[in-house]
Design a protein around this motif. Structure first.
Motif, mmCIF file in Angstrom:
data_model
loop_
_atom_site.group_PDB
_atom_site.id
_atom_site.type_symbol
_atom_site.label_atom_id
_atom_site.label_comp_id
_atom_site.label_asym_id
_atom_site.label_seq_id
_atom_site.Cartn_x
_atom_site.Cartn_y
_atom_site.Cartn_z
ATOM 1 N N PRO B 47 10.133 -62.836 -31.605
ATOM 2 C CA PRO B 47 9.605 -63.424 -30.381
ATOM 3 C C PRO B 47 8.247 -62.801 -30.059
ATOM 4 C CG PRO B 47 11.793 -62.477 -30.062
ATOM 5 C CD PRO B 47 11.281 -61.976 -31.358
ATOM 6 N N VAL B 48 7.310 -63.653 -29.710
ATOM 7 C CA VAL B 48 5.940 -63.189 -29.470
ATOM 8 C C VAL B 48 5.510 -63.654 -28.083
ATOM 9 C CG1 VAL B 48 3.546 -63.436 -30.189
ATOM 10 C CG2 VAL B 48 5.318 -63.291 -31.914
ATOM 11 N N ASP B 49 5.022 -62.725 -27.261
ATOM 12 C CA ASP B 49 4.440 -63.171 -25.996
ATOM 13 C C ASP B 49 2.961 -62.797 -25.928
ATOM 14 O OD1 ASP B 49 4.611 -60.500 -25.573
ATOM 15 O OD2 ASP B 49 5.571 -60.619 -23.614
ATOM 16 N N PHE B 50 2.396 -62.452 -27.078
ATOM 17 C CA PHE B 50 0.980 -62.123 -27.232
ATOM 18 C C PHE B 50 0.589 -60.818 -26.556
ATOM 19 C CE2 PHE B 50 1.162 -66.821 -27.333
ATOM 20 C CZ PHE B 50 0.956 -66.953 -28.695
ATOM 21 N N SER B 51 1.555 -60.055 -26.119
ATOM 22 C CA SER B 51 1.228 -58.742 -25.574
ATOM 23 C C SER B 51 1.032 -57.788 -26.744
ATOM 24 C CB SER B 51 2.364 -58.250 -24.675
ATOM 25 O OG SER B 51 3.536 -58.115 -25.436
ATOM 26 N N PRO B 52 0.327 -56.679 -26.513
ATOM 27 C CA PRO B 52 0.138 -55.721 -27.611
ATOM 28 C C PRO B 52 1.475 -55.217 -28.162
ATOM 29 C CG PRO B 52 -1.036 -55.013 -25.624
ATOM 30 C CD PRO B 52 -0.379 -56.294 -25.291
ATOM 31 N N GLU B 53 2.454 -55.122 -27.280
ATOM 32 C CA GLU B 53 3.759 -54.625 -27.723
ATOM 33 C C GLU B 53 4.402 -55.586 -28.706
ATOM 34 O OE1 GLU B 53 4.401 -51.693 -26.571
ATOM 35 O OE2 GLU B 53 2.681 -51.797 -25.227
ATOM 36 N N SER B 54 4.297 -56.863 -28.388
ATOM 37 C CA SER B 54 4.932 -57.830 -29.279
ATOM 38 C C SER B 54 4.180 -57.902 -30.603
ATOM 39 C CB SER B 54 5.006 -59.197 -28.619
ATOM 40 O OG SER B 54 3.774 -59.849 -28.674
ATOM 41 N N LYS B 55 2.910 -57.585 -30.562
ATOM 42 C CA LYS B 55 2.131 -57.532 -31.794
ATOM 43 C C LYS B 55 2.655 -56.414 -32.686
ATOM 44 C CE LYS B 55 -2.679 -58.520 -32.230
ATOM 45 N NZ LYS B 55 -4.026 -58.081 -31.807
ATOM 46 N N LYS B 56 2.991 -55.319 -32.027
ATOM 47 C CA LYS B 56 3.534 -54.178 -32.760
ATOM 48 C C LYS B 56 4.857 -54.555 -33.431
ATOM 49 C CE LYS B 56 2.412 -50.412 -30.262
ATOM 50 N NZ LYS B 56 2.835 -49.458 -29.219
ATOM 51 N N ALA B 57 5.668 -55.272 -32.680
ATOM 52 C CA ALA B 57 6.942 -55.714 -33.232
ATOM 53 C C ALA B 57 6.712 -56.625 -34.428
ATOM 54 C CB ALA B 57 7.760 -56.437 -32.169
ATOM 55 N N LEU B 58 5.699 -57.458 -34.321
ATOM 56 C CA LEU B 58 5.388 -58.372 -35.417
ATOM 57 C C LEU B 58 4.951 -57.604 -36.658
ATOM 58 C CD1 LEU B 58 4.972 -61.172 -36.538
ATOM 59 C CD2 LEU B 58 2.747 -61.242 -35.442
ATOM 60 N N GLN B 59 4.155 -56.565 -36.438
ATOM 61 C CA GLN B 59 3.713 -55.753 -37.573
ATOM 62 C C GLN B 59 4.895 -55.073 -38.250
ATOM 63 O OE1 GLN B 59 0.903 -53.278 -35.623
ATOM 64 N NE2 GLN B 59 -0.747 -54.761 -35.780
ATOM 65 N N TYR B 60 5.780 -54.557 -37.413
ATOM 66 C CA TYR B 60 6.976 -53.914 -37.967
ATOM 67 C C TYR B 60 7.801 -54.929 -38.748
ATOM 68 C CZ TYR B 60 10.837 -50.583 -38.124
ATOM 69 O OH TYR B 60 11.810 -49.719 -38.545
ATOM 70 N N ALA B 61 7.954 -56.092 -38.154
ATOM 71 C CA ALA B 61 8.766 -57.126 -38.794
ATOM 72 C C ALA B 61 8.166 -57.559 -40.116
ATOM 73 C CB ALA B 61 8.915 -58.320 -37.861
ATOM 74 N N LEU B 74 8.111 -66.883 -36.160
ATOM 75 C CA LEU B 74 7.600 -66.455 -34.858
ATOM 76 C C LEU B 74 7.982 -67.498 -33.832
ATOM 77 C CD1 LEU B 74 3.967 -65.375 -35.781
ATOM 78 C CD2 LEU B 74 6.118 -64.312 -36.361
ATOM 79 N N VAL B 75 8.331 -67.032 -32.667
ATOM 80 C CA VAL B 75 8.633 -67.981 -31.611
ATOM 81 C C VAL B 75 7.997 -67.490 -30.310
ATOM 82 C CG1 VAL B 75 10.889 -66.923 -31.155
ATOM 83 C CG2 VAL B 75 10.454 -69.251 -30.420
ATOM 84 N N HIS B 76 7.326 -68.403 -29.668
ATOM 85 C CA HIS B 76 6.782 -68.097 -28.354
ATOM 86 C C HIS B 76 7.474 -69.002 -27.357
ATOM 87 C CE1 HIS B 76 3.911 -67.030 -25.253
ATOM 88 N NE2 HIS B 76 3.797 -68.312 -24.980
ATOM 89 N N VAL B 77 7.865 -68.425 -26.245
ATOM 90 C CA VAL B 77 8.565 -69.224 -25.252
ATOM 91 C C VAL B 77 7.691 -69.376 -24.015
ATOM 92 C CG1 VAL B 77 10.641 -69.489 -23.888
ATOM 93 C CG2 VAL B 77 10.758 -68.345 -26.082
ATOM 94 N N VAL B 78 7.458 -70.607 -23.666
ATOM 95 C CA VAL B 78 6.698 -70.904 -22.452
ATOM 96 C C VAL B 78 7.700 -71.085 -21.319
ATOM 97 C CG1 VAL B 78 5.148 -72.517 -21.324
ATOM 98 C CG2 VAL B 78 4.865 -72.013 -23.742
ATOM 99 N N GLU B 79 7.521 -70.280 -20.310
ATOM 100 C CA GLU B 79 8.430 -70.397 -19.175
ATOM 101 C C GLU B 79 7.916 -71.485 -18.247
ATOM 102 O OE1 GLU B 79 10.987 -67.300 -16.489
ATOM 103 O OE2 GLU B 79 9.341 -66.596 -17.699
ATOM 104 N N PRO B 80 8.726 -72.487 -17.995
ATOM 105 C CA PRO B 80 8.259 -73.557 -17.114
ATOM 106 C C PRO B 80 7.930 -73.017 -15.733
ATOM 107 C CG PRO B 80 10.269 -74.196 -18.194
ATOM 108 C CD PRO B 80 10.055 -72.758 -18.510
ATOM 109 N N ALA B 81 6.947 -73.631 -15.121
ATOM 110 C CA ALA B 81 6.465 -73.135 -13.832
ATOM 111 C C ALA B 81 7.587 -73.104 -12.802
ATOM 112 C CB ALA B 81 5.333 -74.007 -13.341
ATOM 113 N N SER B 82 8.476 -74.031 -12.907
ATOM 114 C CA SER B 82 9.531 -74.087 -11.905
ATOM 115 C C SER B 82 10.488 -72.913 -12.028
ATOM 116 C CB SER B 82 10.310 -75.385 -12.046
ATOM 117 O OG SER B 82 10.733 -75.530 -13.379
ATOM 118 N N PHE B 83 10.476 -72.261 -13.222
ATOM 119 C CA PHE B 83 11.334 -71.101 -13.395
ATOM 120 C C PHE B 83 10.705 -69.860 -12.790
ATOM 121 C CE2 PHE B 83 14.069 -72.236 -17.322
ATOM 122 C CZ PHE B 83 14.558 -73.321 -16.617
#
Lengths: 189, 180
Positions: B47-61, B74-83
Motif C-alpha cells: 500500500p502506497v500513500d506517497f508519504s516518505p514512510e510508504s516509500k521506505k516500505a516500497l524499497q524494502y518490499a 502497489l495499491v493506492h487508496v483514495v479516501e472519498p471526501a464523504s469519508f
C-alpha cells in the motif's frame, strides 16, 4: 495500468545502467540490486498454534534469506513480596523451573528446524512478553521479527501489536487463521 | 552453533545400545516437522500513500521481492471526501475520480523510480476506506504478503502505529510485514 513484463536475465551492466538512469534518487543503493540484509530472524513463541504457524513461515524464509533463526520464549517472572528494611517491595525473580522447561521445549523445536543453511538458537527470557521481545531484538540486533497472532480479536492490544509499535526492526505478523501461508510445492525463483 | 553442541550432548547422554547402533539416524533427522514446505511468496502487496514512510516500505518490499523472486502490486487508496468528514458542501472538494487519475500517474512514476526493473510490478488505485480496500485487494489478488509502513500520513512519528497499519495487521488474511 500497464503491466511491466518480467525481464529475467537482466545483465548486471544493463541493470546498473537502469539504476543510474533515475537521476534524482540518492536512495539508489537502497533498492535495485543491493542486498536485503537479514542475518537474524527473531521468532518469539508462546508455543501456541499461531506461534507455530509463524515458525513454519520463518523457517523457509530464513533458509531463503540465509538468516539465522533465533527462537525466543518469554516466561512471566515469579512475583513475591519482600522487605529489605526500606518498606515492602515486589521482587520479581525468574521462574527457574519454567525457564528450564521452556528452554528444553525450545531446543526440541530448534532441533527440528536444523538445516544446513539455517541454524536455530534458543533464548528464554523472564519478564513481560512485549518488552522482553523488543529487548531481545535490540541486543541480538535482529533484522526481522516473525511472530504469530491468534485469530481471537480481543479489545486489548495483543503482544504482536505492542511489539510492532516499539520494535527496532520490521515485524512480520502471521495470522493463525491464514489458510495458505506455507504451501508445499515448487517455489518460484 | 547451539544445534551442533546440542546434538553431541544428546548423543553423548544416550546409552549406546546395540539397538541404536550405527544404523540409527542422527537424532535431528528423525522427527522432521512438515517444515520442508517451500515458502511461496509470489505476490507482495504494497500500500502506497506517497508519504516518505510508504516509500521506505516500497524499497524494502522490492528488495524482498528480488530475494524471494516475487512480484509487487502497489495499491493506492483514495479516501472519498464523504469519508473524511461530514462536509455538507462537497462541491468544494475535487471529485474522487480526478484524484484517482492523478494518483495513477504518480504510482507509475514511483514504479519506475523505486522498483528494480527485474521485478514485475502492477499498480492499482482503489477508492474507499484505506484499510478495508487494502485487505480486500490483498484477498482478491491472492497476495502472499502485505508490506506496509508503521505510519503514513496518519500516526505520529515513532510514537504511534498508524491506524491503517494497525487495522491491516488485524484484518488481513495473509501475513503482514510492518516496516519502520
Amino acid at each position: 495500468m500497464k503491466r511491466r513484463t518480467t525481464r529475467l536475465n537482466v545483465p548486471a551492466k544493463q541493470a546498473r545502467l537502469s539504476q543510474s538512469r533515475s537521476v534524482k534518487s540518492p536512495s539508489n543503493e537502497v533498492h535495485g540490486l543491493s542486498r536485503l540484509k537479514v542475518q537474524h530472524i527473531l521468532v518469539p513463541t508462546d508455543f501456541s498454534t499461531a506461534a507455530r504457524r509463524a515458525l513454519q513461515y520463518a523457517r523457509p524464509l530464513a533458509k531463503r534469506l540465509r538468516a539465522e533463526l533465533v527462537l525466543l520464549h518469554v516466561v512471566p517472572p515469579l512475583v513475591c513480596p519482600a522487605d529489605y528494611g526500606y518498606g515492602p517491595v515486589l521482587r520479581r525473580v525468574p521462574d527457574e523451573n519454567e525457564v528450564r522447561a521452556a528452554m528444553k521445549h525450545l531446543r526440541s523445536i530448534a532441533r527440528r528446524s536444523r538445516e544446513p543453511s539455517c541454524c536455530a538458537t534458543s533464548v528464554v527470557r523472564s519478564g513481560a512478553a512485549p518488552e522482553e521481545i523488543i529487548r531481545a531484538a535490540r541486543c541480538l540486533k535482529a533484522d526481522l521479527i516473525v511472530m504469530g497472532e491468534s485469530a481471537v480479536k480481543g479489545s486489548g492490544k495483543s503482544t504482536a501489536e505492542i511489539t510492532i509499535r516499539e520494535a527496532p526492526c520490521p515485524v512480520l505478523v502471521v495470522r493463525e487463521s491464514g489458510a495458505k501461508l506455507v504451501k508445499p510445492g515448487k517455489a518460484r525463483l | 552453533m547451539k544445534a551442533r553442541t546440542l546434538k553431541s550432548a544428546v548423543s553423548g547422554k544416550r546409552p549406546r545400545l546395540l539397538a541404536n547402533g550405527p544404523g540409527r539416524k542422527p537424532s535431528g533427522r528423525v522427527q522432521r516437522a512438515p517444515s520442508e514446505a517451500k515458502l511461496k511468496v509470489r505476490t507482495i502487496v504494497v500500500p502506497v500513500d506517497f508519504s516518505p514512510e510508504s516509500k521506505k516500505a516500497l524499497q524494502y518490499a522490492s528488495k524482498l521481492a528480488a530475494k524471494l523472486g516475487s512480484g509487487l502490486q502497489l495499491v493506492h487508496v483514495v479516501e472519498p471526501a464523504s469519508f473524511v468528514d461530514d462536509l455538507p458542501n462537497i462541491a468544494l472538494l475535487r471529485p474522487d475520480q480526478e484524484v484517482a487519475k492523478e494518483a495513477r500517474v504518480r504510482l507509475q512514476s514511483l514504479m519506475t523510480d523505486e522498483v528494480d526493473r527485474s521485478i514485475p510490478v502492477q499498480a492499482a488505485v482503489r477508492i474507499g476506506k484505506p484499510y478495508h480496500e487494502i485487505v480486500s485487494f490483498a484477498k482478491t489478488g491472492d497476495a502472499d504478503l502485505i508490506v506496509i509502513s508503521t505510519h503514513g500520513y496518519t500516526g505520529l512519528k515513532h510514537a504511534l502505529l498508524g491506524s491503517t497499519a494497525e487495522r491491516v495487521v488485524r484484518h488481513a488474511t495473509c501475513p503482514v510485514l510492518v516496516v519502520r
